[in-house]
Structures are given as C-alpha cells and as structure tokens.
Write a protein that holds these residues in place. Structure first.
Motif, PDB file in Angstrom:
ATOM      1  N   LEU A 126       0.832  -1.207   0.000  1.00 33.19           N
ATOM      2  CA  LEU A 126       0.000   0.000   0.000  1.00 33.19           C
ATOM      3  C   LEU A 126       0.865   1.254   0.000  1.00 33.19           C
ATOM      4  CD1 LEU A 126      -2.806  -1.027   2.533  1.00 33.19           C
ATOM      5  CD2 LEU A 126      -2.983  -0.903   0.038  1.00 33.19           C
ATOM      6  N   GLN A 127       1.933   1.235   0.794  1.00 35.49           N
ATOM      7  CA  GLN A 127       2.811   2.401   0.858  1.00 35.49           C
ATOM      8  C   GLN A 127       3.587   2.584  -0.439  1.00 35.49           C
ATOM      9  OE1 GLN A 127       5.346   2.650   4.309  1.00 35.49           O
ATOM     10  NE2 GLN A 127       6.827   3.928   3.230  1.00 35.49           N
ATOM     11  N   ALA A 128       4.166   1.521  -0.955  1.00 31.26           N
ATOM     12  CA  ALA A 128       4.996   1.626  -2.159  1.00 31.26           C
ATOM     13  C   ALA A 128       4.192   2.062  -3.376  1.00 31.26           C
ATOM     14  CB  ALA A 128       5.687   0.293  -2.434  1.00 31.26           C
ATOM     15  N   TYR A 129       2.978   1.562  -3.488  1.00 35.29           N
ATOM     16  CA  TYR A 129       2.148   1.906  -4.638  1.00 35.29           C
ATOM     17  C   TYR A 129       1.296   3.142  -4.376  1.00 35.29           C
ATOM     18  CZ  TYR A 129       3.483  -2.222  -7.213  1.00 35.29           C
ATOM     19  OH  TYR A 129       4.204  -3.150  -7.911  1.00 35.29           O
ATOM     20  N   ASN A 130       1.495   3.762  -3.205  1.00 36.21           N
ATOM     21  CA  ASN A 130       0.751   4.960  -2.823  1.00 36.21           C
ATOM     22  C   ASN A 130      -0.747   4.715  -2.910  1.00 36.21           C
ATOM     23  OD1 ASN A 130       0.667   7.524  -1.782  1.00 36.21           O
ATOM     24  ND2 ASN A 130       0.623   8.506  -3.792  1.00 36.21           N
ATOM     25  N   ILE A 131      -1.155   3.517  -2.502  1.00 33.02           N
ATOM     26  CA  ILE A 131      -2.574   3.164  -2.467  1.00 33.02           C
ATOM     27  C   ILE A 131      -3.096   3.602  -1.108  1.00 33.02           C
ATOM     28  CG2 ILE A 131      -4.241   1.269  -2.506  1.00 33.02           C
ATOM     29  CD1 ILE A 131      -2.245  -0.285  -4.269  1.00 33.02           C
ATOM     30  N   LYS A 132      -4.163   4.389  -1.139  1.00 34.83           N
ATOM     31  CA  LYS A 132      -4.711   4.878   0.116  1.00 34.83           C
ATOM     32  C   LYS A 132      -5.100   3.695   0.991  1.00 34.83           C
ATOM     33  CE  LYS A 132      -5.847   8.492  -2.790  1.00 34.83           C
ATOM     34  NZ  LYS A 132      -5.030   7.963  -3.867  1.00 34.83           N
ATOM     35  N   ASN A 133      -4.685   3.725   2.257  1.00 28.86           N
ATOM     36  CA  ASN A 133      -4.918   2.605   3.164  1.00 28.86           C
ATOM     37  C   ASN A 133      -6.337   2.673   3.724  1.00 28.86           C
ATOM     38  OD1 ASN A 133      -4.743   0.449   4.874  1.00 28.86           O
ATOM     39  ND2 ASN A 133      -2.877   1.128   5.894  1.00 28.86           N
ATOM     40  N   THR A 134      -7.297   2.321   2.876  1.00 30.89           N
ATOM     41  CA  THR A 134      -8.681   2.213   3.318  1.00 30.89           C
ATOM     42  C   THR A 134      -9.002   0.730   3.461  1.00 30.89           C
ATOM     43  OG1 THR A 134      -9.573   2.093   1.080  1.00 30.89           O
ATOM     44  CG2 THR A 134      -9.305   4.300   2.033  1.00 30.89           C
ATOM     45  N   ALA A 135     -10.083   0.441   4.144  1.00 27.39           N
ATOM     46  CA  ALA A 135     -10.472  -0.966   4.325  1.00 27.39           C
ATOM     47  C   ALA A 135     -10.687  -1.641   2.974  1.00 27.39           C
ATOM     48  CB  ALA A 135     -11.736  -1.057   5.176  1.00 27.39           C
ATOM     49  N   LEU A 136     -11.291  -0.920   2.030  1.00 28.01           N
ATOM     50  CA  LEU A 136     -11.572  -1.487   0.710  1.00 28.01           C
ATOM     51  C   LEU A 136     -10.276  -1.817  -0.037  1.00 28.01           C
ATOM     52  CD1 LEU A 136     -13.808  -2.183  -1.328  1.00 28.01           C
ATOM     53  CD2 LEU A 136     -13.603   0.142  -2.198  1.00 28.01           C
ATOM     54  N   ASN A 137      -9.319  -0.911  -0.053  1.00 29.81           N
ATOM     55  CA  ASN A 137      -8.046  -1.144  -0.745  1.00 29.81           C
ATOM     56  C   ASN A 137      -7.215  -2.203  -0.031  1.00 29.81           C
ATOM     57  OD1 ASN A 137      -8.700   0.722  -2.678  1.00 29.81           O
ATOM     58  ND2 ASN A 137      -7.606   2.382  -1.683  1.00 29.81           N
ATOM     59  N   TYR A 138      -7.229  -2.189   1.298  1.00 26.31           N
ATOM     60  CA  TYR A 138      -6.504  -3.192   2.074  1.00 26.31           C
ATOM     61  C   TYR A 138      -7.027  -4.579   1.721  1.00 26.31           C
ATOM     62  CZ  TYR A 138      -4.131  -5.199   6.141  1.00 26.31           C
ATOM     63  OH  TYR A 138      -3.315  -5.940   6.959  1.00 26.31           O
ATOM     64  N   GLU A 139      -8.335  -4.718   1.658  1.00 32.05           N
ATOM     65  CA  GLU A 139      -8.949  -6.014   1.327  1.00 32.05           C
ATOM     66  C   GLU A 139      -8.668  -6.421  -0.115  1.00 32.05           C
ATOM     67  OE1 GLU A 139     -10.320  -8.264   3.405  1.00 32.05           O
ATOM     68  OE2 GLU A 139      -9.686  -6.847   4.945  1.00 32.05           O
ATOM     69  N   ALA A 140      -8.602  -5.457  -1.024  1.00 32.24           N
ATOM     70  CA  ALA A 140      -8.307  -5.783  -2.426  1.00 32.24           C
ATOM     71  C   ALA A 140      -6.918  -6.394  -2.555  1.00 32.24           C
ATOM     72  CB  ALA A 140      -8.420  -4.532  -3.298  1.00 32.24           C
ATOM     73  N   VAL A 141      -5.955  -5.861  -1.823  1.00 33.65           N
ATOM     74  CA  VAL A 141      -4.593  -6.401  -1.863  1.00 33.65           C
ATOM     75  C   VAL A 141      -4.566  -7.764  -1.177  1.00 33.65           C
ATOM     76  CG1 VAL A 141      -2.213  -6.051  -1.070  1.00 33.65           C
ATOM     77  CG2 VAL A 141      -3.498  -4.136  -2.012  1.00 33.65           C
ATOM     78  N   LYS A 142      -5.237  -7.867  -0.035  1.00 38.69           N
ATOM     79  CA  LYS A 142      -5.269  -9.126   0.706  1.00 38.69           C
ATOM     80  C   LYS A 142      -5.967 -10.233  -0.083  1.00 38.69           C
ATOM     81  CE  LYS A 142      -6.917 -10.033   4.955  1.00 38.69           C
ATOM     82  NZ  LYS A 142      -7.441  -9.762   6.281  1.00 38.69           N
ATOM     83  N   LYS A 143      -7.006  -9.862  -0.828  1.00 37.10           N
ATOM     84  CA  LYS A 143      -7.782 -10.835  -1.603  1.00 37.10           C
ATOM     85  C   LYS A 143      -6.894 -11.548  -2.626  1.00 37.10           C
ATOM     86  CE  LYS A 143     -12.003  -9.838  -3.067  1.00 37.10           C
ATOM     87  NZ  LYS A 143     -13.070  -9.245  -3.909  1.00 37.10           N
ATOM     88  N   SER A 144      -5.950 -10.825  -3.184  1.00 37.56           N
ATOM     89  CA  SER A 144      -5.017 -11.418  -4.139  1.00 37.56           C
ATOM     90  C   SER A 144      -4.244 -12.558  -3.481  1.00 37.56           C
ATOM     91  CB  SER A 144      -4.063 -10.338  -4.646  1.00 37.56           C
ATOM     92  OG  SER A 144      -3.055 -10.887  -5.415  1.00 37.56           O
ATOM     93  N   ASP A 145      -3.789 -12.342  -2.263  1.00 35.04           N
ATOM     94  CA  ASP A 145      -3.068 -13.383  -1.519  1.00 35.04           C
ATOM     95  C   ASP A 145      -4.005 -14.538  -1.177  1.00 35.04           C
ATOM     96  OD1 ASP A 145      -0.848 -14.512  -0.069  1.00 35.04           O
ATOM     97  OD2 ASP A 145      -1.825 -13.833   1.777  1.00 35.04           O
ATOM     98  N   TYR A 146      -5.215 -14.231  -0.794  1.00 35.51           N
ATOM     99  CA  TYR A 146      -6.186 -15.270  -0.435  1.00 35.51           C
ATOM    100  C   TYR A 146      -6.445 -16.208  -1.607  1.00 35.51           C
ATOM    101  CZ  TYR A 146     -10.594 -17.537   0.601  1.00 35.51           C
ATOM    102  OH  TYR A 146     -11.574 -18.471   0.773  1.00 35.51           O
ATOM    103  N   ARG A 147      -6.619 -15.645  -2.808  1.00 36.82           N
ATOM    104  CA  ARG A 147      -6.869 -16.473  -3.989  1.00 36.82           C
ATOM    105  C   ARG A 147      -5.704 -17.421  -4.258  1.00 36.82           C
ATOM    106  NH1 ARG A 147      -8.490 -11.525  -7.002  1.00 36.82           N
ATOM    107  NH2 ARG A 147     -10.682 -11.244  -6.520  1.00 36.82           N
ATOM    108  N   MET A 148      -4.496 -16.912  -4.128  1.00 35.06           N
ATOM    109  CA  MET A 148      -3.318 -17.738  -4.365  1.00 35.06           C
ATOM    110  C   MET A 148      -3.243 -18.860  -3.326  1.00 35.06           C
ATOM    111  SD  MET A 148       0.702 -16.739  -4.496  1.00 35.06           S
ATOM    112  CE  MET A 148       0.776 -16.415  -2.754  1.00 35.06           C
TER     113      MET A 148
END
Length: 165
Positions: A126-148
C-alpha cells in the motif's frame, strides 16, 4: 501542438493507483500513457477514433489518461476524437486487474520467502504503490493473496488424497 488527448475511463481506486505507480503523471494528475509499459500498450490498443464526439460512458471511478502527441498520432489527435467502447473499457479494466494480481502474487511470494507477515507485506505494498490505506483497498490487496493460497491448499489436498489412496 497540444500535449495530447485526454481519455477518461472508470477504474477502481487501487487499480488507478497501480497505474500511477507504473506510469508517470502530469501536473493535473492525468496518467501519461506510455507504450513502454504493457498496461500502456493495452490501453492504446483499445483506443478508437471518430469524426464526431462520442458521448462519454458514465464513470463511477473516473481516471484520466493522457495520450501524448507523437509523430505517428499527431494528425489523429489534432483532427479526430478518441474514445474507448464499453467493451474496450471492460477489457482494459480486466487487463489492469490481472496485471495487479500477478504483481501482488509475486510480491507476496517474495515476502513470505523472506518470512514477512501478511500484514507487513500488505502495508508495504500500500505504501509503495501509494494506495490509500482504506479498508476497501486493504482487502483488495489481501484478496489477491487469499486467492493464491486457496489454489495452493487445493493442490495440497489433492496430493494428500493421492497419498491416502
């Protein structure tokens, strides 16, 4: 000569931030399309032209891309209108999401090999990609790991099942 034409499409906020990380921005915050990146090439391939202005599609999350003037497109940009069809926009969204998921998978694999926790990996992304740390964005990144991880658990179960039989 103008600096380029603006193309606006709808893109989820974390994917827009991903594009901003992968390509440059101008002073107004428009993402500058570059054929040096795969995302830029894909977006370029979906751009169409018209003699008449095309009514814009309704955008829930508008993101503006600027198509810079080059020797190859200077007359198109000067004398024609550019747009992306609804289907083209969906293909762009799908492609960017696939690129994002692939990058996340690689980052999570590297992070887990180095013994970082999921939370540390997500927060660093989130920090490196300057993605705002909101619950929605946090879950979007986490979801990628969950699928894998879900795919890996299925493979493990199949291996376990083979060894039991």
């Amino acid at each position: 000569m103008s600096k380029g034409s603006i193309l606006t499409i709808s893109l989820k906020p974390h994917l827009a931030d991903f594009c901003r990380h992968e390509m440059r921005q101008d002073k107004e915050g428009n993402i500058i399309l570059s054929r040096k990146s795969d995302i830029g090439k894909h977006i370029y391939s979906m751009v169409m032209t018209s003699d008449m202005p095309v009514k814009g599609l309704p955008c829930t999350d508008p993101v503006s891309f600027i198509i810079p003037v080059t020797g190859a497109n200077q007359y198109i940009i000067k004398y024609r209108f550019i747009y992306v069809s609804r289907w083209g926009e969906e293909k762009i969204q799908d492609y960017i999401e696939a690129e994002f998921n692939l990058r996340m998978r690689l980052l999570f694999e590297a992070g887990y090999r180095k013994k970082f926790s999921q939370k540390e990996i997500v927060e660093s992304i989130l920090q490196a990609y300057n993605i705002k740390n909101t619950a929605l964005n946090y879950e979007a990144v986490k979801k990628s790991d969950y699928r894998m991880n879900r795919k890996n658990r299925k493979i493990i179960f199949e291996e376990l099942q083979k060894s039991v039989m």
